[in-house]
Enzyme design. Structure first.
Site, PDB file in Angstrom:
ATOM      1  N   TYR A  42      43.229   1.739 -31.408  1.00  0.00           N
ATOM      2  CA  TYR A  42      42.096   1.847 -32.465  1.00  0.00           C
ATOM      3  C   TYR A  42      42.532   0.955 -33.689  1.00  0.00           C
ATOM      4  O   TYR A  42      41.890   0.102 -34.166  1.00  0.00           O
ATOM      5  CB  TYR A  42      41.657   3.093 -32.484  1.00  0.00           C
ATOM      6  CG  TYR A  42      40.824   3.257 -33.828  1.00  0.00           C
ATOM      7  CD1 TYR A  42      39.342   3.099 -33.753  1.00  0.00           C
ATOM      8  CD2 TYR A  42      41.165   3.375 -35.183  1.00  0.00           C
ATOM      9  CE1 TYR A  42      38.484   3.348 -34.958  1.00  0.00           C
ATOM     10  CE2 TYR A  42      40.323   3.561 -36.146  1.00  0.00           C
ATOM     11  CZ  TYR A  42      38.933   3.525 -36.304  1.00  0.00           C
ATOM     12  OH  TYR A  42      37.934   3.612 -37.043  1.00  0.00           O
TER      13      TYR A  42
HETATM   14  N1  LIG Z   1      34.449   8.278 -40.488  1.00  0.00           N
HETATM   15  C1  LIG Z   1      35.603   7.607 -40.575  1.00  0.00           C
HETATM   16  O1  LIG Z   1      36.133   8.265 -41.453  1.00  0.00           O
HETATM   17  C2  LIG Z   1      35.535   6.151 -40.559  1.00  0.00           C
HETATM   18  C3  LIG Z   1      36.891   5.718 -41.327  1.00  0.00           C
HETATM   19  C4  LIG Z   1      37.174   4.301 -40.990  1.00  0.00           C
HETATM   20  C5  LIG Z   1      36.332   3.414 -40.167  1.00  0.00           C
HETATM   21  N2  LIG Z   1      35.329   3.871 -39.475  1.00  0.00           N
HETATM   22  C6  LIG Z   1      34.514   2.990 -38.819  1.00  0.00           C
HETATM   23  O2  LIG Z   1      33.178   3.081 -39.157  1.00  0.00           O
HETATM   24  C7  LIG Z   1      32.160   3.098 -37.987  1.00  0.00           C
HETATM   25  C8  LIG Z   1      31.416   4.177 -37.785  1.00  0.00           C
HETATM   26  O3  LIG Z   1      32.222   5.477 -37.595  1.00  0.00           O
HETATM   27  P1  LIG Z   1      31.565   6.836 -37.908  1.00  0.00           P
HETATM   28  O4  LIG Z   1      32.796   7.631 -38.210  1.00  0.00           O
HETATM   29  O5  LIG Z   1      30.343   6.757 -38.485  1.00  0.00           O
HETATM   30  O6  LIG Z   1      31.372   7.118 -36.112  1.00  0.00           O
HETATM   31  P2  LIG Z   1      30.455   8.146 -35.252  1.00  0.00           P
HETATM   32  O7  LIG Z   1      31.178   8.408 -34.175  1.00  0.00           O
HETATM   33  O8  LIG Z   1      30.001   9.214 -36.375  1.00  0.00           O
HETATM   34  O9  LIG Z   1      29.213   7.060 -35.129  1.00  0.00           O
HETATM   35  C9  LIG Z   1      29.362   5.897 -34.239  1.00  0.00           C
HETATM   36  C10 LIG Z   1      28.071   5.732 -33.537  1.00  0.00           C
HETATM   37  O10 LIG Z   1      28.482   4.596 -32.733  1.00  0.00           O
HETATM   38  C11 LIG Z   1      27.861   4.849 -31.541  1.00  0.00           C
HETATM   39  N3  LIG Z   1      28.657   4.156 -30.629  1.00  0.00           N
HETATM   40  C12 LIG Z   1      29.970   4.221 -30.083  1.00  0.00           C
HETATM   41  N4  LIG Z   1      30.414   3.566 -28.939  1.00  0.00           N
HETATM   42  C13 LIG Z   1      29.412   3.023 -28.536  1.00  0.00           C
HETATM   43  C14 LIG Z   1      28.800   2.088 -27.643  1.00  0.00           C
HETATM   44  N5  LIG Z   1      29.798   1.743 -26.670  1.00  0.00           N
HETATM   45  N6  LIG Z   1      27.450   1.417 -27.370  1.00  0.00           N
HETATM   46  C15 LIG Z   1      26.655   1.923 -28.548  1.00  0.00           C
HETATM   47  N7  LIG Z   1      27.009   2.750 -29.365  1.00  0.00           N
HETATM   48  C16 LIG Z   1      28.171   3.345 -29.558  1.00  0.00           C
HETATM   49  C17 LIG Z   1      28.098   6.283 -31.239  1.00  0.00           C
HETATM   50  O11 LIG Z   1      27.322   6.842 -30.363  1.00  0.00           O
HETATM   51  C18 LIG Z   1      27.664   6.793 -32.703  1.00  0.00           C
HETATM   52  O12 LIG Z   1      26.257   7.002 -32.651  1.00  0.00           O
HETATM   53  C19 LIG Z   1      33.246   2.863 -36.553  1.00  0.00           C
HETATM   54  O13 LIG Z   1      33.476   1.449 -36.539  1.00  0.00           O
HETATM   55  C20 LIG Z   1      34.441   3.561 -37.271  1.00  0.00           C
HETATM   56  O14 LIG Z   1      35.602   2.889 -36.545  1.00  0.00           O
HETATM   57  C21 LIG Z   1      34.884   5.237 -39.740  1.00  0.00           C
END
Ligand SMILES: NC(=O)c1ccc[n+]([C@@H]2O[C@H](COP(=O)([O-])OP(=O)(O)OC[C@H]3O[C@@H](n4cnc5c(N)ncnc54)[C@H](O)[C@@H]3O)[C@@H](O)[C@H]2O)c1
Length: 268
Positions: free
Chosen positions: A173
């Site tokens: 990741y």
């Molecule tokens: N939450 C954090 O602390 C954090 C920190 C840094 C970066 N991020 C990044 O922010 C973005 C959103 O993260 P989040 O925390 O909201 O995650 P989350 O898991 O809460 O939501 C992610 C969404 O993407 C969808 N998804 C995942 N894989 C998929 C696929 N193959 N096809 C279609 N949809 C798909 C999931 O079903 C989900 O609804 C991501 O790129 C994550 O890496 C999050």
């Protein structure tokens, strides 16, 4: 929401209104939950024509219904697995017919599951790159033609600060997320002459429902501990990321491109 309210007194921010977003076609990936659902809600509130892609069709339906009721501006959606590039292209083309030419793309979908180093197989490594990096490029490739013909646009790629901190337990990741920064710069150079801007947001730890559930299960007490590394002593929430995306999407940031914006409450 009850999970969040145990941890943080919800701060209400009177968000900015960006007239340049009204009526614009906005495509968001992973819009069914977490940061993505907040992005969908914020862009709908601006009066944009929003389409989102989501893996889980029940989640997608429920999120679209909830946001439509809350904002009076229902988003369109397609339930698609972004690891399948053919299906991704079909979904983008179908959503474009409903929301008009995509002028804003937010490449948000991702997944930060952990796996011990010794257990990582070549197949898992490839799958993680499909989940966290590959679709960002192909979604951008699918929209730049329409974006350019419509006069330009803004692409926002979701990165992460995890690789900057050398986070362990999810090297597939962190490696993919570090590449988001490089891809953002090169893509910005390639499409700049067509008036398309490309930026990235690198969030710190954002308390989505999923992050809170996992942290409660695995790291007891991690919430308070994490605040120690942040300059600002408040947990980030999805709207804190969505508000940065709004600004990057709007004409207010019209000469900002090829940048990565860290939104982490000052992790030092
Ligand atoms: N939450 C954090 O602390 C954090 C920190 C840094 C970066 N991020 C990044 O922010 C973005 C959103 O993260 P989040 O925390 O909201 O995650 P989350 O898991 O809460 O939501 C992610 C969404 O993407 C969808 N998804 C995942 N894989 C998929 C696929 N193959 N096809 C279609 N949809 C798909 C999931 O079903 C989900 O609804 C991501 O790129 C994550 O890496 C999050």
């Amino acid at each position: 929401m009850s999970i969040h309210s145990e941890l943080i007194p919800r701060v209400t921010v009177e968000g900015a209104v960006y007239p340049s977003l009204k009526g614009k076609g906005v495509l968001i990936t992973g819009g069914g939950s977490g940061i993505g659902a907040s992005l969908v809600e914020h862009f709908c509130t601006q009066g944009a024509r929003v389409g989102f892609i989501e893996l889980n069709s029940d989640t997608a339906d429920e999120t679209a219904r909830r946001i439509g009721a809350a904002t009076g501006n229902p988003p369109h959606h397609e339930a698609v697995d972004l690891r399948d590039i053919g299906a991704l292209r079909t979904a983008i083309s179908s959503l474009s017919e409903r929301i008009g030419p995509v002028r804003v793309l937010v490449n948000n979908a991702g997944n930060d599951d952990r796996m011990p180093l010794e257990n990582v197989t070549p197949e898992y490594w490839d799958e993680r790159f499909q989940t966290n990096l590959r679709h960002q490029f192909f979604a951008a490739q699918a929209v730049i033609g329409d974006m350019a013909r419509a006069g330009g646009g803004s692409i926002i790629n979701m990165g992460s600060i995890s690789w900057m901190r050398g986070a362990a337990g999810l090297i597939f990741y962190t490696t993919a997320k570090s590449a988001v920064m490089g891809m953002t710069k090169s893509l910005a150079r390639e499409v700049g002459e067509r008036n398309i801007r490309v930026n990235s947001i690198a969030p710190g730890w954002v308390l989505t429902e999923r992050q809170v559930e996992r942290a409660k299960r695995i790291y007891h007490g991690k919430f308070a501990e994490y605040l120690e590394v942040q300059c600002l002593k408040e947990h980030l929430l999805p709207p804190d990321i969505a508000r940065m995306a709004l600004w990057l999407a709007a004409d207010d940031s019209r000469l900002v491109t090829a940048q990565t914006f860290i939104v982490d409450a000052g992790v030092v």
